[in-house]
Design an enzyme around this catalytic site. Structure first.
Site, PDB file in Angstrom:
ATOM      1  N   ILE A   1       0.830  -1.211   0.000  1.00  0.00           N
ATOM      2  CA  ILE A   1       0.000   0.000   0.000  1.00  0.00           C
ATOM      3  C   ILE A   1       0.860   1.255   0.000  1.00  0.00           C
ATOM      4  O   ILE A   1       0.619   2.184  -0.777  1.00  0.00           O
ATOM      5  CB  ILE A   1      -0.944  -0.003   1.222  1.00  0.00           C
ATOM      6  CG1 ILE A   1      -1.918  -1.182   1.130  1.00  0.00           C
ATOM      7  CG2 ILE A   1      -1.715   1.315   1.309  1.00  0.00           C
ATOM      8  CD1 ILE A   1      -2.732  -1.406   2.383  1.00  0.00           C
TER       9      ILE A   1
ATOM     10  N   ASP B   1      11.205   2.769   5.585  1.00  0.00           N
ATOM     11  CA  ASP B   1      10.896   1.355   5.832  1.00  0.00           C
ATOM     12  C   ASP B   1      12.222   0.607   5.929  1.00  0.00           C
ATOM     13  O   ASP B   1      12.904   0.422   4.928  1.00  0.00           O
ATOM     14  CB  ASP B   1      10.045   0.767   4.711  1.00  0.00           C
ATOM     15  CG  ASP B   1       9.484  -0.607   5.055  1.00  0.00           C
ATOM     16  OD1 ASP B   1      10.139  -1.333   5.837  1.00  0.00           O
ATOM     17  OD2 ASP B   1       8.411  -0.962   4.553  1.00  0.00           O
TER      18      ASP B   1
ATOM     19  N   ARG C   1      -3.841   0.661  11.140  1.00  0.00           N
ATOM     20  CA  ARG C   1      -4.422   0.014  12.310  1.00  0.00           C
ATOM     21  C   ARG C   1      -4.647   1.066  13.403  1.00  0.00           C
ATOM     22  O   ARG C   1      -3.786   1.934  13.620  1.00  0.00           O
ATOM     23  CB  ARG C   1      -3.505  -1.105  12.841  1.00  0.00           C
ATOM     24  CG  ARG C   1      -3.556  -2.383  12.024  1.00  0.00           C
ATOM     25  CD  ARG C   1      -4.888  -3.097  12.165  1.00  0.00           C
ATOM     26  NE  ARG C   1      -5.007  -4.269  11.309  1.00  0.00           N
ATOM     27  CZ  ARG C   1      -5.572  -4.286  10.119  1.00  0.00           C
ATOM     28  NH1 ARG C   1      -6.057  -3.166   9.605  1.00  0.00           N
ATOM     29  NH2 ARG C   1      -5.662  -5.397   9.425  1.00  0.00           N
TER      30      ARG C   1
ATOM     31  N   ASP D   1      -9.299   5.674   9.525  1.00  0.00           N
ATOM     32  CA  ASP D   1     -10.324   4.707   9.127  1.00  0.00           C
ATOM     33  C   ASP D   1     -10.861   3.952  10.336  1.00  0.00           C
ATOM     34  O   ASP D   1     -11.579   2.972  10.175  1.00  0.00           O
ATOM     35  CB  ASP D   1      -9.720   3.719   8.118  1.00  0.00           C
ATOM     36  CG  ASP D   1     -10.745   3.188   7.125  1.00  0.00           C
ATOM     37  OD1 ASP D   1     -11.834   3.775   7.028  1.00  0.00           O
ATOM     38  OD2 ASP D   1     -10.464   2.179   6.449  1.00  0.00           O
TER      39      ASP D   1
ATOM     40  N   GLU E   1     -15.283   6.916  20.007  1.00  0.00           N
ATOM     41  CA  GLU E   1     -16.127   8.013  20.488  1.00  0.00           C
ATOM     42  C   GLU E   1     -15.299   9.251  20.787  1.00  0.00           C
ATOM     43  O   GLU E   1     -15.719  10.382  20.498  1.00  0.00           O
ATOM     44  CB  GLU E   1     -16.902   7.576  21.730  1.00  0.00           C
ATOM     45  CG  GLU E   1     -17.896   8.627  22.208  1.00  0.00           C
ATOM     46  CD  GLU E   1     -18.850   8.109  23.258  1.00  0.00           C
ATOM     47  OE1 GLU E   1     -19.712   8.877  23.702  1.00  0.00           O
ATOM     48  OE2 GLU E   1     -18.724   6.924  23.630  1.00  0.00           O
TER      49      GLU E   1
ATOM     50  N   HIS F   1     -13.948   2.326   8.709  1.00  0.00           N
ATOM     51  CA  HIS F   1     -13.130   1.209   8.229  1.00  0.00           C
ATOM     52  C   HIS F   1     -13.498   0.823   6.799  1.00  0.00           C
ATOM     53  O   HIS F   1     -13.847  -0.326   6.497  1.00  0.00           O
ATOM     54  CB  HIS F   1     -13.269  -0.003   9.157  1.00  0.00           C
ATOM     55  CG  HIS F   1     -12.092  -0.930   9.093  1.00  0.00           C
ATOM     56  ND1 HIS F   1     -12.014  -2.095   9.803  1.00  0.00           N
ATOM     57  CD2 HIS F   1     -10.929  -0.866   8.376  1.00  0.00           C
ATOM     58  CE1 HIS F   1     -10.878  -2.714   9.559  1.00  0.00           C
ATOM     59  NE2 HIS F   1     -10.206  -1.975   8.691  1.00  0.00           N
ATOM     60  N   LEU F   2     -13.352   1.791   5.903  1.00  0.00           N
ATOM     61  CA  LEU F   2     -13.742   1.609   4.500  1.00  0.00           C
ATOM     62  C   LEU F   2     -12.589   1.205   3.593  1.00  0.00           C
ATOM     63  O   LEU F   2     -12.788   1.048   2.387  1.00  0.00           O
ATOM     64  CB  LEU F   2     -14.354   2.914   3.963  1.00  0.00           C
ATOM     65  CG  LEU F   2     -15.631   3.404   4.642  1.00  0.00           C
ATOM     66  CD1 LEU F   2     -16.073   4.722   4.022  1.00  0.00           C
ATOM     67  CD2 LEU F   2     -16.736   2.370   4.520  1.00  0.00           C
ATOM     68  N   GLY F   3     -11.382   1.027   4.159  1.00  0.00           N
ATOM     69  CA  GLY F   3     -10.196   0.816   3.332  1.00  0.00           C
ATOM     70  C   GLY F   3     -10.347  -0.216   2.239  1.00  0.00           C
ATOM     71  O   GLY F   3      -9.981   0.010   1.085  1.00  0.00           O
ATOM     72  N   ALA F   4     -10.884  -1.376   2.571  1.00  0.00           N
ATOM     73  CA  ALA F   4     -10.997  -2.460   1.585  1.00  0.00           C
ATOM     74  C   ALA F   4     -12.435  -2.672   1.133  1.00  0.00           C
ATOM     75  O   ALA F   4     -12.752  -3.700   0.542  1.00  0.00           O
ATOM     76  CB  ALA F   4     -10.456  -3.750   2.186  1.00  0.00           C
TER      77      ALA F   4
END
Length: 388
Positions: free
Chosen positions: A147, A166, A230, A254, A258, A271-274
């Site tokens: 990604i 990285d 995450r 993502d 609260e 959590h719409l990533g995938a």
């Protein structure tokens, strides 16, 4: 006949990978393999028949990895299968972090009922939602996997400067990344130079809470932070404090909580990533292919607990052994073949931390006694036989 249990609804294109040698479904008992998406397996009793679990997605925090490892159950995931879907959402996140689009939309909806005054009120209030353009700004990327590389390339195409970090950057990944991107030697280099930071690392004991109070002291003032990786990578209290004092200008994530939803400087996505049909199809196909290859040939590709180990299709007999990574193990295993006068045609042995995996091919029939002798070696976890 192989039996595969589905713990979630799996895309049909993925299930079509299984041919007439397979029985699959959510009611399957004593499965050889399990394929799932988000189902929580932590409270589930693992059947003795279970040899492998395939997660149609990258995250495996819903799977009891340690428990599976103890039983020699190989756990697969599908890295890269949803990379394009996440990349596109990250690019949207860059714009949401800059232009206060969500906040502007929410405010505009409060004008319902103002009638002819709406246009005048919009012109008066729009300055509250002004924000910078991303062109010419610097995007720092922490983690250059499937990604992160795509995000780097897309951001560069949009006119951004890109700096990435990285320590485990692979040669293949490096080849896929734009040459215009700068590869930083430390995380601190990225933090100091970036107007935007996007996180793309797995959640481990080393990365949990990595964006904490101490780290926020090192970022460029007014940085815009994106987390589509995450939730636990960013300490909630620390980022809210950084938003309050202006260290962080906007936070797009993502992973809603609260506490985060209460902040006007946070955009929380559910959590719409995938969450694209293409991504779900890609993950399902990849997971099914990994599971099928393991059940039929013993090959391991994209496991999160055992090493990758691939010897192609079975020709003759193949014995696979999941075992502890300890000295003299290979000698003890091959001694069993020698004692029975069986010639080893091909052998490969790979290790990953405390675990290892050995594959042995022979054109001679392997007896149950031999398999029992191998299973009796101290440190051996699981022994399997594959035949043509």
């Amino acid at each position: 006949m192989y039996k595969v249990q589905t713990l979630n609804k799996i895309a049909k294109i993925g299930l079509d990978v299984f041919d007439d040698k397979y029985t699959y479904g959510d009611e399957v008992e004593n499965p050889d393999g399990i394929i799932l998406r988000s189902f929580n397996m932590h409270e589930m009793e693992l059947p003795e028949s279970l040899a492998a679990v395939a997660r149609a997605g990258a995250g495996v925090n819903n799977i009891p990895i340690d428990k599976c490892s103890e039983k020699g159950i190989v756990v697969f995931n599908t890295p890269g299968a949803n990379a394009n879907a996440v990349k596109e959402l990250v690019i949207a996140g860059l714009l949401l972090a800059s232009r206060r689009v969500v906040q502007g939309i929410n405010w505009a909806k409060t004008l319902i009922g103002e009638g002819d005054q709406v246009s005048k009120l919009v012109e008066k209030g729009k300055s509250n939602f002004a924000g910078p353009e991303i062109q010419g700004k610097t995007l720092g990327i922490i983690g250059l996997g499937a990604i992160g590389i795509r995000v780097a390339n897309a951001a560069h195409a949009l006119g951004m400067n890109v700096i990435g970090y990285d320590p485990y950057l692979s040669v293949d990944a490096a080849w896929r990344m734009t040459r215009a991107a700068e590869h930083a030697k430390t995380v601190d280099d990225v933090l100091a130079k970036s107007d935007y930071i996007s996180i793309h690392v797995p959640a481990t004991k080393d990365t949990k809470g990595m964006f904490n109070t101490d780290l926020f002291k090192k970022v460029k003032k007014g940085v815009r932070l994106l987390n589509f990786s995450r939730a636990e990578l960013v300490d909630t209290d620390a980022v809210l404090a950084a938003l309050e004092d202006g260290t962080v200008a906007e936070y797009v994530t993502d992973f809603a909580t609260e506490e985060l939803l209460k902040s006007d400087r946070v955009v929380c996505l559910p959590h719409l990533g995938a969450s694209t049909p293409e991504s779900e199809d890609n993950c399902a196909v990849m997971a099914a292919q990994e599971l099928k290859d393991f059940l039929e040939n013993g090959n391991i590709i994209n496991s999160v607990n055992f090493p990758n180990c691939d010897m192609g299709k079975v020709s003759g007999s193949r014995v696979t052994i999941a075992h502890k990574n300890v000295p003299a193990m290979l000698n003890q295993i091959t001694d069993v073949f020698t004692k029975d006068g069986i010639n080893i045609e091909n052998l490969t042995n790979k290790s990953r931390g405390e675990l290892a995996y050995t594959m042995i091919d022979t054109h001679t029939d392997v007896t149950d006694t031999m398999l029992a002798d191998i299973k009796g070696i101290e440190g051996v976890i699981r022994v399997s036989l594959y035949t043509e």
